[in-house]
Each structure stands twice: as C-alpha cells, then as structure tokens.
Motif scaffolding. Structure first.
Motif, short mmCIF file in Angstrom:
data_model
loop_
_atom_site.label_atom_id
_atom_site.label_comp_id
_atom_site.label_asym_id
_atom_site.label_seq_id
_atom_site.Cartn_x
_atom_site.Cartn_y
_atom_site.Cartn_z
N GLY A 91 -8.68 -3.98 5.96
CA GLY A 91 -7.51 -4.05 5.19
C GLY A 91 -7.20 -5.39 4.61
N GLN A 92 -8.45 -6.27 4.51
CA GLN A 92 -8.28 -7.52 3.95
C GLN A 92 -8.38 -7.70 2.25
N LEU A 93 -8.10 -8.83 1.85
CA LEU A 93 -8.60 -8.94 0.42
C LEU A 93 -9.96 -9.06 0.13
N SER B 55 11.48 3.84 -3.20
CA SER B 55 11.69 4.92 -2.22
C SER B 55 12.33 5.99 -2.92
N LEU B 56 12.77 5.95 -4.01
CA LEU B 56 13.31 7.27 -4.76
C LEU B 56 12.39 8.31 -5.04
N SER B 57 12.65 9.34 -5.69
CA SER B 57 11.62 10.26 -6.00
C SER B 57 10.62 9.48 -7.20
N LYS B 58 9.25 10.16 -7.38
CA LYS B 58 8.82 9.38 -8.30
C LYS B 58 9.09 9.47 -9.89
N GLU B 59 10.03 11.01 -10.11
CA GLU B 59 10.66 10.81 -11.32
C GLU B 59 11.90 9.68 -11.63
N ASP B 60 12.62 9.53 -10.54
CA ASP B 60 13.59 8.53 -10.63
C ASP B 60 12.86 7.03 -10.70
N VAL B 61 11.92 6.84 -10.02
CA VAL B 61 11.40 5.61 -10.12
C VAL B 61 10.70 5.24 -11.48
N PHE B 62 10.06 6.29 -12.11
CA PHE B 62 9.60 6.20 -13.41
C PHE B 62 10.71 5.80 -14.43
N GLY C 121 -2.52 -3.41 -8.86
CA GLY C 121 -3.00 -4.21 -7.65
C GLY C 121 -3.66 -5.65 -7.73
N TYR C 122 -3.28 -6.12 -9.00
CA TYR C 122 -3.86 -7.33 -9.25
C TYR C 122 -2.72 -8.42 -10.15
N PRO C 123 -2.66 -9.39 -9.63
CA PRO C 123 -3.11 -10.29 -8.74
C PRO C 123 -2.39 -10.11 -7.10
N PRO D 281 0.90 -1.13 -0.02
CA PRO D 281 0.17 -0.01 -0.07
C PRO D 281 0.96 1.37 0.13
N ALA D 282 0.75 2.30 -0.69
CA ALA D 282 1.32 3.45 -1.01
C ALA D 282 2.69 3.28 -1.36
N SER D 283 2.96 2.17 -2.04
CA SER D 283 4.34 1.95 -2.51
C SER D 283 4.62 2.92 -3.90
N GLY D 284 3.24 3.48 -4.46
CA GLY D 284 3.64 4.50 -5.61
C GLY D 284 2.96 3.84 -6.88
N LYS D 285 2.17 2.61 -6.60
CA LYS D 285 1.70 2.26 -8.01
C LYS D 285 0.76 2.96 -8.78
N GLY D 286 -0.28 3.53 -8.10
CA GLY D 286 -1.20 4.71 -8.87
C GLY D 286 -0.10 5.88 -9.58
N THR D 287 0.54 6.26 -8.78
CA THR D 287 1.38 7.39 -9.21
C THR D 287 2.29 6.94 -10.49
N ILE E 250 -15.54 -11.76 -6.40
CA ILE E 250 -15.77 -10.41 -6.65
C ILE E 250 -14.77 -9.77 -7.52
N VAL E 251 -13.39 -9.91 -6.99
CA VAL E 251 -12.47 -9.36 -7.62
C VAL E 251 -11.94 -9.80 -9.17
N VAL E 252 -11.88 -11.27 -8.97
CA VAL E 252 -11.57 -11.68 -10.45
C VAL E 252 -12.61 -11.46 -11.48
N ARG F 73 -6.07 12.78 -10.13
CA ARG F 73 -4.58 12.77 -9.93
C ARG F 73 -4.40 12.47 -8.24
N ILE F 74 -3.25 12.11 -8.02
CA ILE F 74 -2.72 11.63 -6.62
C ILE F 74 -1.99 12.49 -6.31
N TYR F 75 -2.29 13.22 -5.07
CA TYR F 75 -1.28 14.05 -4.43
C TYR F 75 -0.66 13.78 -3.09
N HIS F 76 0.18 14.42 -2.54
CA HIS F 76 0.55 14.16 -1.15
C HIS F 76 0.99 15.47 -0.60
P1 AP5 Z 1 -5.63 -0.36 -3.45
O1 AP5 Z 1 -6.48 0.87 -3.76
O2 AP5 Z 1 -5.00 -1.05 -4.51
O3 AP5 Z 1 -4.76 0.11 -2.38
P2 AP5 Z 1 -3.30 -0.29 -2.12
O4 AP5 Z 1 -2.83 -1.59 -2.78
O5 AP5 Z 1 -3.08 -0.13 -0.66
O6 AP5 Z 1 -2.41 0.68 -2.91
P3 AP5 Z 1 -2.52 2.23 -2.69
O7 AP5 Z 1 -3.61 2.55 -3.61
O8 AP5 Z 1 -2.79 2.67 -1.25
O9 AP5 Z 1 -1.34 2.87 -2.91
P4 AP5 Z 1 -0.49 3.15 -4.38
O10 AP5 Z 1 0.70 1.94 -4.33
O11 AP5 Z 1 -1.23 3.33 -5.57
O12 AP5 Z 1 0.27 4.24 -4.12
P5 AP5 Z 1 0.24 6.01 -4.67
O13 AP5 Z 1 0.65 5.91 -5.92
O14 AP5 Z 1 -1.43 6.18 -4.35
O15 AP5 Z 1 -6.72 -1.39 -2.61
C1 AP5 Z 1 -7.45 -0.75 -1.50
C2 AP5 Z 1 -8.10 -2.35 -0.99
O16 AP5 Z 1 -8.81 -2.73 -1.96
C3 AP5 Z 1 -7.20 -3.23 -0.49
O17 AP5 Z 1 -6.85 -3.19 0.63
C4 AP5 Z 1 -8.02 -4.66 -0.61
O18 AP5 Z 1 -8.68 -4.59 0.53
C5 AP5 Z 1 -8.97 -4.27 -1.86
N1 AP5 Z 1 -8.27 -4.73 -3.11
C6 AP5 Z 1 -7.56 -4.24 -3.84
N2 AP5 Z 1 -7.02 -4.84 -4.97
C7 AP5 Z 1 -7.49 -6.16 -4.56
C8 AP5 Z 1 -7.46 -7.44 -5.24
N3 AP5 Z 1 -6.61 -7.77 -6.17
N4 AP5 Z 1 -7.80 -8.48 -4.55
C9 AP5 Z 1 -8.61 -8.40 -3.19
N5 AP5 Z 1 -8.81 -6.98 -2.71
C10 AP5 Z 1 -8.24 -6.07 -3.48
O19 AP5 Z 1 0.91 6.74 -3.51
C11 AP5 Z 1 0.57 6.86 -2.50
C12 AP5 Z 1 1.19 8.16 -1.75
O20 AP5 Z 1 2.56 8.38 -1.86
C13 AP5 Z 1 0.42 9.55 -2.72
O21 AP5 Z 1 0.33 10.43 -1.73
C14 AP5 Z 1 1.67 9.72 -3.67
O22 AP5 Z 1 1.57 11.26 -3.81
C15 AP5 Z 1 2.96 9.43 -2.86
N6 AP5 Z 1 3.94 8.91 -3.59
C16 AP5 Z 1 4.09 8.15 -4.62
N7 AP5 Z 1 5.27 7.67 -5.09
C17 AP5 Z 1 6.07 8.47 -4.22
C18 AP5 Z 1 7.33 8.89 -4.33
N8 AP5 Z 1 8.39 8.31 -5.25
N9 AP5 Z 1 8.16 9.67 -3.36
C19 AP5 Z 1 7.19 10.24 -2.43
N10 AP5 Z 1 5.86 10.19 -2.48
C20 AP5 Z 1 5.26 9.24 -3.37
#
Ligand code: AP5
Length: 281
Positions: free
Chosen positions: A118-120, A251-258, A148-150, A71-77, A125-127, A194-197
């Motif tokens: 915080g569970q799966l 953990s790097l900046s989002k530009e470096d990760v990209f 975020g899948y699988p 969670p919050a590893s930066g997938k959406g970003t 439903i998901v598949v 868009r995603i902000y922090h």
């Molecule tokens: P989901 O919505 O997928 O949440 P998650 O996996 O917990 O991931 P996040 O969306 O929280 O984070 P992200 O990695 O996208 O990070 P982001 O880019 O936003 O899932 C939510 C829930 O749904 C799950 O808990 C589960 O219950 C269910 N679910 C989902 N998929 C499922 C599946 N396949 N099966 C069953 N259940 C499922 O970045 C986070 C923040 O950090 C932002 O503010 C961003 O600006 C900042 N940031 C990003 N990159 C950087 C960087 N490099 N440096 C500094 N800050 C950064």
C-alpha cells in the motif's frame, strides 16, 4: 476555490437525486458525436437503465485535468464518464503500473512490492511512466485526464518541470468508512475494462458476472495501508494546486458526482473559450 466553480457545486448535495439523464441536457449536446452506450444501476432506482452518451469530438479538446482522491473514492468510475463525454486521454498511474506487472517487466516487479504494501511506488518508476504517456501525440492533441497522479509534491514538481500543467485539479472527498466497503466490493471486467461494485454497480448479466476479477490489493487489510499513505501525502499535493482545486463530494451517487464534475468542466471550457475570444478580438 477555482473561479469557474459555483460554490453550490461543492458545498451542497443536490435537492433532488440527479437523474441519470441530467448530463444529456448539456448545451454541448448538439456538437457531440458519435454515440456510446453507458449502462449503470443508480442508487435511487434499482432498475438498470441505459443512456446514450455522445462522445464529444472537440468540446474538451486540449483540456488538462487531474483527478485525485483516496483509494476507492471513485476516480476510475468518474474517469469513465468524463472520457465518454469529453474525449480526453485517460492516463491512470495505477493502470500503467498494473500493465507493467502484467508484462512481467523489471519495473513491474519492483512496483508490485510497493503496491502490495500500500505504499507509493518510487518516483523513478512512476514519473517516467506518466511523463512518457503524457508525451504521446494523442494526449497533446485531445487533452488529458490524469488519474492518481501526482501523489506527492516531488511527483507534482517533476511533472511541472517537464512542462505539464493542469487546468483543473479535482479532489473527490469520501468518508473513510465508505471507502473500505467500496474496495472490498469492487470487481473489474477484463474484457471491457469497466468497474463494477457487487452492491452499488452490479454487473448487468450473468455472463459479465462470471468473468469479473478482483485486484490483488483490494482487501480490507491492504486498503487500510493505502489509506494511510494517501492521508500522509494528500495535503502536500493539494497545497500546490490550491488555486485550481475543485472539491467534490464523492460520497453521492456516481451520477450526482459526475453532474458536479461535468458542471465544473463545462464552466472551465466556457471560461477558456471566453479568454481565447478576448485574445483574438
Ligand atoms: P490505484 O490503482 O490508483 O488505486 P487507488 O488510488 O487506491 O484508487 P482505486 O483505483 O482503488 O480507486 P478509485 O478511486 O479509482 O475508485 P473506483 O472508481 O474504482 O493505485 C494502486 C497502487 O498503485 C497504489 O496503492 C500505489 O501503490 C501505486 N500507485 C498508483 N499511483 C501512484 C503514484 N502516482 N505514485 C506512486 N505509486 C502509485 O471505485 C471503487 C469502487 O467503488 C468500485 O467498485 C465502484 O463501482 C464503486 N463506486 C465508485 N463511485 C461510487 C459512488 N459514487 N457510489 C457508490 N459506489 C461507487
């Protein structure tokens, strides 16, 4: 490690902070169209910069990408940046579930109970949700970016049984202590998506700041539960995609990760084109 990846991409931090313009140096620049604006604030500079990114109409065509991470590893970003450049169809399991919740459907109501803890969400439903979205014509035509899948081996196997096989599996690796901070400061723009922090990627204007929202599961308490779930499942999923996995230091900046992801995708495209060329010869 996937053969199209140079070891330096995953093993070392860039010597210089990568410029926000780095990815514009791509060899594919000449084939891009049309222009999309992306604005962000870098970690290295506190000023806001605007770069013009040309969305590709064809370079990523047919590419099948999975992106995974805690969670919050930066997938959406990263997905925002990848889709802007490679024009893939972004399919985020979490977004599909939140859309069901917003629609008030039975699946959404059930899903929310699990997400609150915080569970799966159960596979039934998901598949189906993910399979239905992947089966739409745009995914087949443009290629897809599955976010975020699988999250379990059963989800991976189900997808394979439907004939969806990724070319690459990207894993964002970020230390746990950084993740909590990212979750708590995250905000979403309901207008642009868009995603902000609030610290690392603050909104550009007061108007945007005023409309930002926070996810119901973005609390310190809930992210710890989400992390536990991730840690319990990640190894079983990884073991199924070992030969196509690219681990990226998230953990790097989002530009470096990209920049690292961009290199891996460019190399993959080159390799696919070379294979196609050989087959045609
Ligand atoms: P989901 O919505 O997928 O949440 P998650 O996996 O917990 O991931 P996040 O969306 O929280 O984070 P992200 O990695 O996208 O990070 P982001 O880019 O936003 O899932 C939510 C829930 O749904 C799950 O808990 C589960 O219950 C269910 N679910 C989902 N998929 C499922 C599946 N396949 N099966 C069953 N259940 C499922 O970045 C986070 C923040 O950090 C932002 O503010 C961003 O600006 C900042 N940031 C990003 N990159 C950087 C960087 N490099 N440096 C500094 N800050 C950064």
């Amino acid at each position: 490690m996937a053969s199209y990846l140079n070891s330096s991409m995953v093993l070392s931090k860039p010597k210089q902070p990568a410029s926000h313009l780095d990815f514009l140096n791509s060899q594919h620049l000449s084939s891009w169209s049309p222009i999309t604006s992306v604005r962000w604030r870098t970690h290295h500079q506190r000023c806001s910069v605007q770069v013009k990114v040309r969305a590709s109409s064809s370079m990523g065509k047919g590419l099948k990408v999975m992106i995974s991470g805690a969670p919050a590893s930066g997938k959406g970003t990263q997905c925002e940046l990848i889709t802007t450049k490679y024009d893939l169809v972004h399919i985020a399991a979490g977004d599909l579930l939140r859309a069901e919740i917003a629609a008030g459907s039975q699946s959404g109501k059930q899903a929310k109970e699990y997400m609150e803890k915080g569970q799966l969400v159960p596979d039934e439903i998901v598949v189906t949700m993910v399979k239905n979205r992947l089966s739409q014509p745009d995914s087949a035509e443009k290629g897809w970016l599955l976010d975020g899948y699988p999250r379990s081996s059963s989800q991976a196997t189900a997808l394979q049984a439907y004939g969806f096989k990724p070319d690459i599996f990207i894993l964002l690796e970020v230390p746990q202590e950084i993740l909590v901070d990212r979750v708590v400061g995250r905000r979403l723009d309901p207008v642009t998506g868009r995603i902000y922090h609030m610290t690392y990627s603050p909104p550009e204007t007061e108007e945007i700041a005023a409309r930002l929202t926070q996810r119901f599961d973005d609390t310190e308490e809930k992210v710890k539960l989400r992390l536990q779930t991730h840690n319990q499942n990640v190894e079983s999923v990884l073991s199924l995609f070992e030969d196509i996995t690219v681990k990226v230091d998230g953990s790097l900046s989002k530009e470096d990760v990209f920049a690292t992801i961009d290199s891996a995708l460019s190399n993959l495209i080159k390799q696919k084109n070379a294979t196609l060329g050989m087959a045609a010869a």
